[in-house]
Write an enzyme that holds these catalytic residues in place. Structure first.
Site, PDB file in Angstrom:
ATOM      1  N   HIS A   1      36.850  31.086  45.072  1.00 37.74           N
ATOM      2  CA  HIS A   1      37.642  30.512  46.162  1.00 37.74           C
ATOM      3  C   HIS A   1      39.091  30.280  45.755  1.00 37.74           C
ATOM      4  CE1 HIS A   1      34.419  29.072  49.186  1.00 37.74           C
ATOM      5  NE2 HIS A   1      33.969  30.099  48.491  1.00 37.74           N
TER       6      HIS A   1
ATOM      7  N   ARG B   1      31.808  29.746  42.169  1.00 33.99           N
ATOM      8  CA  ARG B   1      32.389  29.550  43.501  1.00 33.99           C
ATOM      9  C   ARG B   1      33.831  29.050  43.402  1.00 33.99           C
ATOM     10  NH1 ARG B   1      31.376  24.828  47.265  1.00 33.99           N
ATOM     11  NH2 ARG B   1      32.263  25.465  49.270  1.00 33.99           N
TER      12      ARG B   1
ATOM     13  N   TRP C   1      19.541  31.821  47.734  1.00 30.89           N
ATOM     14  CA  TRP C   1      19.391  33.211  48.162  1.00 30.89           C
ATOM     15  C   TRP C   1      18.200  33.895  47.496  1.00 30.89           C
ATOM     16  CZ3 TRP C   1      24.224  30.979  47.643  1.00 30.89           C
ATOM     17  CH2 TRP C   1      25.090  31.088  48.738  1.00 30.89           C
TER      18      TRP C   1
END
Length: 349
Positions: free
Chosen positions: A101, A97, A241
């Site tokens: 990002h 992440r 998820w």
């Protein structure tokens, strides 16, 4: 008896449906600065002067090497991924992440943003809502930055993302150095350049088209949600998820394609989708909107059936993502890092 397997295969075994760790609704806090405290303690006892002399970025003596051992950086990142006290047992997802990002702020028209400046080190970008929780990842990598002072933060963060993907079972992703860090908040990008998970597929297209991606690349990159989970105190959403959040595979596409999704109201007033038969597993509003889009859906269904194709397309898209806006000279070495072998001890019964 001891056998050797790659970290990815170890992750697959550890988080198989029969022996995976149970999920908790609220992740435990990260271990209180154990790696950073260890580093500080070591340098405090007698080695500080020698370390500074040999490695300080401010030292210009004849013995100062400007070369960075990127293979060793990869190994150092791989060595710190596993931690049973953080989330589902791995820092890998939060490092992916961070790489995403840091890179996903690029604007192809203005040629601003991207991983080159590592502008998330500065406010206000560090405080953007989309970057909530990423201080964990940035702080985790500080001892490696101290050990390899000449690596730029942009190179370190993107290399860490590559290492995390590979060590958790994903494809080999070519990576090359060449990012130069910004020195002030002037390099920060405006808020709103990263996706808003509460919105629909047109918003997702606008965000990724601004970076220069097409529909196929967008869906391939979305497959990174095979890793990790959402946190209420970061994104406002909650849960993983899939049931295997530390194994990089095409499981995300199988889950979104094959299950029945129902709405779940959240304590913060928002909502998300959850699997009707396992409400611990969730999908973001934007993801179901993407899945229901005709052009996007064909790629979701392709990757659900063909992991090799997903790995191929993800490799290309993720390498492209991490290089957006980087002023490469053209002579940089392209690395394809080997995953680390892991020793597994089989105790006799």
């Amino acid at each position: 008896m001891a056998t050797r397997m790659t970290a990815g295969r170890l992750a697959a075994a550890r988080f198989s449906p029969t022996i995976r760790r149970p999920f908790t609704s609220q992740p435990p806090p990260p271990k209180e600065g154990s790696n950073i405290l260890l580093f500080v303690g070591l340098t405090a006892f007698g080695g500080a002067a020698h370390y500074y002399y040999r490695h300080s970025p401010y030292f210009n003596g004849a013995n100062k090497s400007t070369e960075v051992d990127y293979v060793q950086v990869y190994k150092d990142v791989a060595d710190l991924l596993e931690d049973n006290d953080y989330d589902d047992g791995s820092y890998g997802p939060v490092l992916v992440r961070l790489a995403w990002h840091a890179s996903g702020t690029y604007d192809v028209d203005t040629k601003t943003g991207g991983s080159n400046s590592a502008s998330m080190r500065f406010e206000p970008e560090a405080l953007h809502g989309a970057n909530n929780g990423l201080k964990v990842a940035r702080d985790l990598l500080e001892p490696i930055k101290a050990k390899h002072p000449n690596i730029s933060y942009g190179d370190l963060w993107t290399l860490a993302g590559v290492a995390a993907i590979q060590e958790l079972g994903g494809p080999t992703i070519p990576w090359r150095p060449g990012r130069t860090d910004g020195t002030s908040a002037e390099s920060c990008t405006p808020d709103g350049r990263l996706p808003d998970a509460t919105k629909k597929q047109d918003h997702i297209r606008n965000i990724f088209y601004r970076m220069g991606f097409n529909d196929q690349e967008i869906v391939a990159l979305t497959g990174a949600h095979a890793l990790g989970r959402c946190h209420p105190d970061r994104s406002g959403f909650e849960g993983p998820w899939s049931e295997q959040p530390t194994l990089f595979s095409n499981e995300y596409f199988k889950v979104i394609s094959e299950r029945e999704w129902i709405k779940k109201e959240l304590k913060n007033g928002g909502w998300q989708w959850v699997d009707k038969n396992n409400t611990d597993v969730m999908m973001l509003p934007a993801e179901i909107s993407m899945f229901n889009d005709k052009e996007f859906r064909k790629y979701f269904e392709l990757y659900a059936k063909d992991q090799d194709q997903f790995f191929k397309d993800f490799t290309n898209a993720f390498a492209k993502l991490t290089e957006l806006g980087v002023p490469f000279k053209g002579d940089e070495k392209v690395y394809k890092f080997e995953t680390l072998p892991v020793v597994v001890t089989n105790n006799p019964t």
